[in-house]
Design a protein around this motif. Structure first.
Motif, mmCIF file in Angstrom:
data_model
loop_
_atom_site.group_PDB
_atom_site.id
_atom_site.type_symbol
_atom_site.label_atom_id
_atom_site.label_comp_id
_atom_site.label_asym_id
_atom_site.label_seq_id
_atom_site.Cartn_x
_atom_site.Cartn_y
_atom_site.Cartn_z
ATOM 1 N N GLN A 86 -45.004 -44.283 56.719
ATOM 2 C CA GLN A 86 -46.137 -44.210 57.636
ATOM 3 C C GLN A 86 -46.382 -45.517 58.380
ATOM 4 O OE1 GLN A 86 -49.635 -42.697 55.683
ATOM 5 N NE2 GLN A 86 -48.621 -40.836 55.016
ATOM 6 N N GLN A 88 -46.475 -48.436 61.068
ATOM 7 C CA GLN A 88 -46.564 -48.445 62.523
ATOM 8 C C GLN A 88 -46.063 -49.782 63.050
ATOM 9 O OE1 GLN A 88 -48.170 -45.750 64.809
ATOM 10 N NE2 GLN A 88 -47.038 -44.976 63.062
ATOM 11 N N ARG A 134 -54.037 -41.782 56.452
ATOM 12 C CA ARG A 134 -53.395 -41.856 57.768
ATOM 13 C C ARG A 134 -52.550 -40.627 58.079
ATOM 14 N NH1 ARG A 134 -50.055 -47.051 58.391
ATOM 15 N NH2 ARG A 134 -50.412 -46.619 60.588
ATOM 16 N N TYR A 135 -52.528 -39.667 57.177
ATOM 17 C CA TYR A 135 -51.627 -38.529 57.338
ATOM 18 C C TYR A 135 -51.979 -37.703 58.568
ATOM 19 C CZ TYR A 135 -48.835 -34.442 56.118
ATOM 20 O OH TYR A 135 -47.926 -33.410 56.137
ATOM 21 N N LEU A 136 -53.250 -37.394 58.740
ATOM 22 C CA LEU A 136 -53.655 -36.579 59.887
ATOM 23 C C LEU A 136 -53.532 -37.357 61.189
ATOM 24 C CD1 LEU A 136 -56.786 -34.733 58.454
ATOM 25 C CD2 LEU A 136 -54.438 -33.907 58.650
ATOM 26 N N TRP A 137 -53.760 -38.658 61.129
ATOM 27 C CA TRP A 137 -53.656 -39.476 62.341
ATOM 28 C C TRP A 137 -52.206 -39.558 62.815
ATOM 29 C CZ3 TRP A 137 -51.809 -44.797 62.748
ATOM 30 C CH2 TRP A 137 -51.991 -45.330 64.032
ATOM 31 N N LEU A 138 -51.278 -39.724 61.878
ATOM 32 C CA LEU A 138 -49.861 -39.791 62.250
ATOM 33 C C LEU A 138 -49.329 -38.418 62.641
ATOM 34 C CD1 LEU A 138 -48.566 -42.192 59.464
ATOM 35 C CD2 LEU A 138 -48.803 -42.711 61.886
ATOM 36 N N ALA A 139 -49.826 -37.373 61.976
ATOM 37 C CA ALA A 139 -49.452 -35.987 62.274
ATOM 38 C C ALA A 139 -47.943 -35.810 62.430
ATOM 39 C CB ALA A 139 -50.172 -35.511 63.541
ATOM 40 N N THR A 174 -62.261 -39.929 53.082
ATOM 41 C CA THR A 174 -61.749 -40.157 54.434
ATOM 42 C C THR A 174 -60.898 -38.987 54.904
ATOM 43 O OG1 THR A 174 -61.754 -42.558 54.136
ATOM 44 C CG2 THR A 174 -60.331 -41.675 55.871
ATOM 45 N N SER A 178 -61.777 -36.237 57.847
ATOM 46 C CA SER A 178 -60.891 -36.133 59.008
ATOM 47 C C SER A 178 -60.552 -34.685 59.344
ATOM 48 C CB SER A 178 -59.598 -36.912 58.755
ATOM 49 O OG SER A 178 -59.862 -38.284 58.538
#
Length: 209
Positions: A86, A88, A134-139, A174, A178
């Motif tokens: 994950q 960036q 961060r899973y949903l943000w990275l998708a 969190t 989300s």
């Protein structure tokens, strides 16, 4: 330094559990340091300022098969797998210019599915803390398949009597918060049921509730 790291060989071949744990702890520290350097540099998109992903990802996935004596190192390997997958920044595997290799993505999501739905609470804690926020943000591609798994694991964490600082309650909240930002139509997409080593899918229109 990448050559020197590769010259060390496979850390999973270390028979001494403490040495195995120490090496993975070092790799985590090295990866975090390099990512901080990358975040503060203006670099070409092809520059790799992080632990070589193709090298460590295989080590982390293979660590899952190690005996219970290497438990501490296995948990650190799982953490490194989440953080490196994950990551960036320029050259990072999940950056826009360097999409995750489909084969690794399948293996990563398989590891998440087994870990999030398994009975090992330590594994659940590691994945909720280091993968969920961060899973949903990275998708990543196919991310909706694991929504029920993450909800299940987050619920396990929040329903736990453990109130210690090692319990990732903030990460669990969190992730659940989300979910509210996701489109309602996504709730009708197929999702894996939260059972380990099973791959049955179901839709869950009321997941946000």
């Amino acid at each position: 330094w990448r050559r020197m790291l590769a010259a060390l060989g496979d850390p999973n071949l270390l028979r001494e559990p403490h040495a195995h744990q120490h090496l993975y702890n070092y790799l985590i520290h090295l990866n975090q340091t390099l990512l901080k350097i990358s975040a503060n540099q203006t670099l070409n998109g092809n520059t790799e300022i992080h632990v070589p992903f193709n090298l460590v990802a295989g080590w982390c996935l293979e660590a899952e098969a190690l005996p219970q004596s290497h438990r501490a190192g296995k948990l650190l390997a799982l953490r490194l797998l989440c953080e490196s997958t994950q990551a960036q920044g320029p050259g990072a595997p999940s950056s826009c210019n360097n999409r995750l290799h489909l084969a690794h993505l399948h293996l990563y999501q398989r590891a998440l599915h087994h870990g999030l739905t398994g009975e090992d609470r330590s594994v659940v804690d590691v994945l909720v803390e280091h993968a969920a926020p961060r899973y949903l943000w990275l998708a990543p591609e196919g991310y909706s398949l694991l929504l029920l798994d993450f909800v299940h694991a987050s619920t396990v964490v929040l329903n736990s009597a453990d109130m210690g600082p090692s319990c990732p309650r903030t990460a669990a909240v969190t992730f659940l918060g989300s979910l509210l930002a996701l489109p309602d139509g996504l709730m009708n997409a197929p999702m894996l049921q939260p059972y380990p080593h099973q791959y049955n899918t179901v839709s869950c229109p009321d997941l946000k509730e």
